[in-house]
Design a protein around this motif. Structure first.
Motif, PDB file in Angstrom:
ATOM      1  N   MET A   1       0.576  -1.294   0.057  1.00  0.00           N
ATOM      2  CA  MET A   1      -0.038  -0.123  -0.006  1.00  0.00           C
ATOM      3  C   MET A   1       0.748   1.297   0.209  1.00  0.00           C
ATOM      4  O   MET A   1       0.505   2.294  -0.646  1.00  0.00           O
ATOM      5  N   VAL A   2       2.069   1.165   0.797  1.00  0.00           N
ATOM      6  CA  VAL A   2       2.996   2.449   0.836  1.00  0.00           C
ATOM      7  C   VAL A   2       3.565   2.667  -0.576  1.00  0.00           C
ATOM      8  O   VAL A   2       3.482   3.854  -0.953  1.00  0.00           O
ATOM      9  N   ARG A   3       3.436   1.873  -1.363  1.00  0.00           N
ATOM     10  CA  ARG A   3       4.044   1.847  -2.793  1.00  0.00           C
ATOM     11  C   ARG A   3       3.115   2.648  -3.658  1.00  0.00           C
ATOM     12  O   ARG A   3       3.475   2.964  -4.876  1.00  0.00           O
ATOM     13  N   LEU A   4       1.938   2.793  -3.359  1.00  0.00           N
ATOM     14  CA  LEU A   4       1.043   3.759  -4.105  1.00  0.00           C
ATOM     15  C   LEU A   4       1.331   5.129  -4.085  1.00  0.00           C
ATOM     16  O   LEU A   4       1.002   5.923  -4.916  1.00  0.00           O
ATOM     17  N   LEU A   5       2.256   5.482  -3.006  1.00  0.00           N
ATOM     18  CA  LEU A   5       2.914   6.713  -2.921  1.00  0.00           C
ATOM     19  C   LEU A   5       4.011   7.156  -3.869  1.00  0.00           C
ATOM     20  O   LEU A   5       4.980   6.062  -3.766  1.00  0.00           O
ATOM     21  N   ALA A  11      10.166   8.747   0.570  1.00  0.00           N
ATOM     22  CA  ALA A  11      11.470   9.015   1.113  1.00  0.00           C
ATOM     23  C   ALA A  11      11.479   9.764   2.525  1.00  0.00           C
ATOM     24  O   ALA A  11      12.247   9.736   3.539  1.00  0.00           O
ATOM     25  N   ASP A  12      10.530  10.829   2.891  1.00  0.00           N
ATOM     26  CA  ASP A  12      10.207  11.562   3.678  1.00  0.00           C
ATOM     27  C   ASP A  12       9.360  10.786   4.982  1.00  0.00           C
ATOM     28  O   ASP A  12       9.806  10.976   6.225  1.00  0.00           O
ATOM     29  N   ARG A  13       8.317  10.243   4.567  1.00  0.00           N
ATOM     30  CA  ARG A  13       7.569   9.739   5.456  1.00  0.00           C
ATOM     31  C   ARG A  13       7.187   8.290   5.832  1.00  0.00           C
ATOM     32  O   ARG A  13       6.200   7.642   6.092  1.00  0.00           O
ATOM     33  N   GLU A  14       7.959   7.321   5.093  1.00  0.00           N
ATOM     34  CA  GLU A  14       7.858   6.074   4.971  1.00  0.00           C
ATOM     35  C   GLU A  14       7.707   4.941   6.106  1.00  0.00           C
ATOM     36  O   GLU A  14       6.760   4.482   6.461  1.00  0.00           O
ATOM     37  N   GLY A  19       4.420   2.651  10.099  1.00  0.00           N
ATOM     38  CA  GLY A  19       4.018   2.395  11.484  1.00  0.00           C
ATOM     39  C   GLY A  19       2.561   2.410  11.769  1.00  0.00           C
ATOM     40  O   GLY A  19       1.781   1.906  12.494  1.00  0.00           O
ATOM     41  N   THR A  20       1.929   3.619  11.163  1.00  0.00           N
ATOM     42  CA  THR A  20       0.365   3.666  11.252  1.00  0.00           C
ATOM     43  C   THR A  20      -0.388   2.446  10.471  1.00  0.00           C
ATOM     44  O   THR A  20      -1.306   2.125  11.211  1.00  0.00           O
ATOM     45  N   LEU A  21       0.105   1.814   9.528  1.00  0.00           N
ATOM     46  CA  LEU A  21      -0.657   0.610   8.915  1.00  0.00           C
ATOM     47  C   LEU A  21      -0.362  -0.462   9.706  1.00  0.00           C
ATOM     48  O   LEU A  21      -1.458  -1.310   9.908  1.00  0.00           O
ATOM     49  N   LEU A  22       0.797  -0.860  10.370  1.00  0.00           N
ATOM     50  CA  LEU A  22       0.934  -1.894  11.129  1.00  0.00           C
ATOM     51  C   LEU A  22       0.048  -1.635  12.495  1.00  0.00           C
ATOM     52  O   LEU A  22      -0.461  -2.758  13.056  1.00  0.00           O
TER      53      LEU A  22
END
Length: 313
Positions: A1-5, A11-14, A19-22
């Motif tokens: 899901m993070v790779r949608l960004l 690079a700034d907020r991964e 952490g939020t998703l987990l």
């Protein structure tokens, strides 16, 4: 899901996002919550790719270009619908563009002109509906009603696509999509580009343009001749706008790319209309028109690339 960004955003907020998703996964909120997270991530990815600030300059320039294509494309839609309305109003009021010199009372010419006027009167309600559909999203956006503007644009888009399926589902051809996509695309770009993080267009600058386009289209539709030769009235307008832009341009890559995209939409729709409605080939004037607009599009893209290298370096 993070790779949608996009990569620059990750690079700034991964770490924060992961952490939020987990945390959400460990909380055991179920598939419904995961679906909401996925939609949220899709929206965030779209906003990041069409950013208006707090993003790399090239990303902001791309977002500005998309928003300009949406605005100019929707103004083109307003011009088309209002021009058609003025044309049919003129005919419905009995001012046929065919000379009445040879339309003696009771003659076949007079009967044909009367029939045409009655058909134009029936067409007016259709024109009014199309004009309202074209004007409403832009007027709401210029009035600062972002959510309402995007909602109306979505309704218009869905209604147009549903009408397309209803009317052409049994006679579908790629040519039809080539004709309709140029007028659907600005609506889609408006919904995507004017997200919550994007600035609203300047009402002080765009309201006069909007009112001027509407008034001039109604005037030319009502009083303008229908014997203008070439691919279309709008292709001539595109051929005229390009040199005027180069005469007064401010070396803005977004404006250059946006105008190139909108002129391409106008040219594609005109060519599709010509190919589907006329069995004959192109005459010399149409070839000149296509060459002018095509050369202008290439020049606009080249100018946009040069300006991008200058401003984004």
């Amino acid at each position: 899901m993070v790779r949608l960004l996009p990569r620059w955003y990750r690079a700034d907020r991964e770490e924060e996002l992961v952490g939020t998703l987990l945390d959400a996964r460990e909380a055991g909120c179920g598939r419904l919550a995961e679906g909401r997270e996925l939609l949220s991530m899709l929206g965030l990815g779209l906003r990041a790719r069409l950013a208006a600030g707090s993003a790399p300059a090239r990303v902001v320039a791309f977002g500005d270009t998309v928003r300009l294509v949406a605005l100019l494309g929707l103004l083109w839609g307003v011009m088309k619908s209002v021009l058609s309305l003025g044309h049919d109003l003129y005919d419905a009021l009995g001012f046929s563009r065919t000379s009445r010199l040879y339309a003696a009372p009771g003659s076949p010419v007079e009967a044909a002109m009367s029939l045409y006027a009655s058909q134009a009167a029936q067409q007016i309600w259709h024109d009014v509906a199309l004009a309202v559909a074209a004007v409403a999203p832009l007027a709401l956006l210029f009035a600062g009603r972002r959510r309402a503007a995007r909602g109306v644009a979505g309704v218009v888009l869905i209604a147009g696509f549903a009408a397309f399926l209803y009317q052409y589902s049994f006679s579908f051809s790629p040519d039809l999509l080539g004709y309709f996509i140029p007028q659907w695309l600005p609506l889609l770009l408006m919904i995507a580009g004017f997200h919550i993080g994007a600035p609203l267009p300047s009402a002080r600058k765009w309201w006069p343009a909007f009112l001027g386009v509407t008034a001039s289209a109604l005037y030319f539709g009502f009083f303008g001749g229908s014997d203008l030769r070439g691919l279309s009235w709008f292709a001539w307008a595109a051929a005229l706008v390009i040199p005027v832009y180069f005469a007064f341009r401010r070396r803005s890559p977004s404006w250059s790319f946006a105008l190139a995209a909108c002129c391409a939409l106008v040219l594609v729709q005109s060519l599709v209309l010509k190919a589907t409605m006329a069995a004959a080939g192109f005459d010399a004037l149409e070839l000149v028109q296509v060459s002018l607009v095509s050369a202008g599009i290439v020049a606009l893209i080249a100018a946009g690339i040069v300006d991008s290298r200058r401003t984004l370096s």
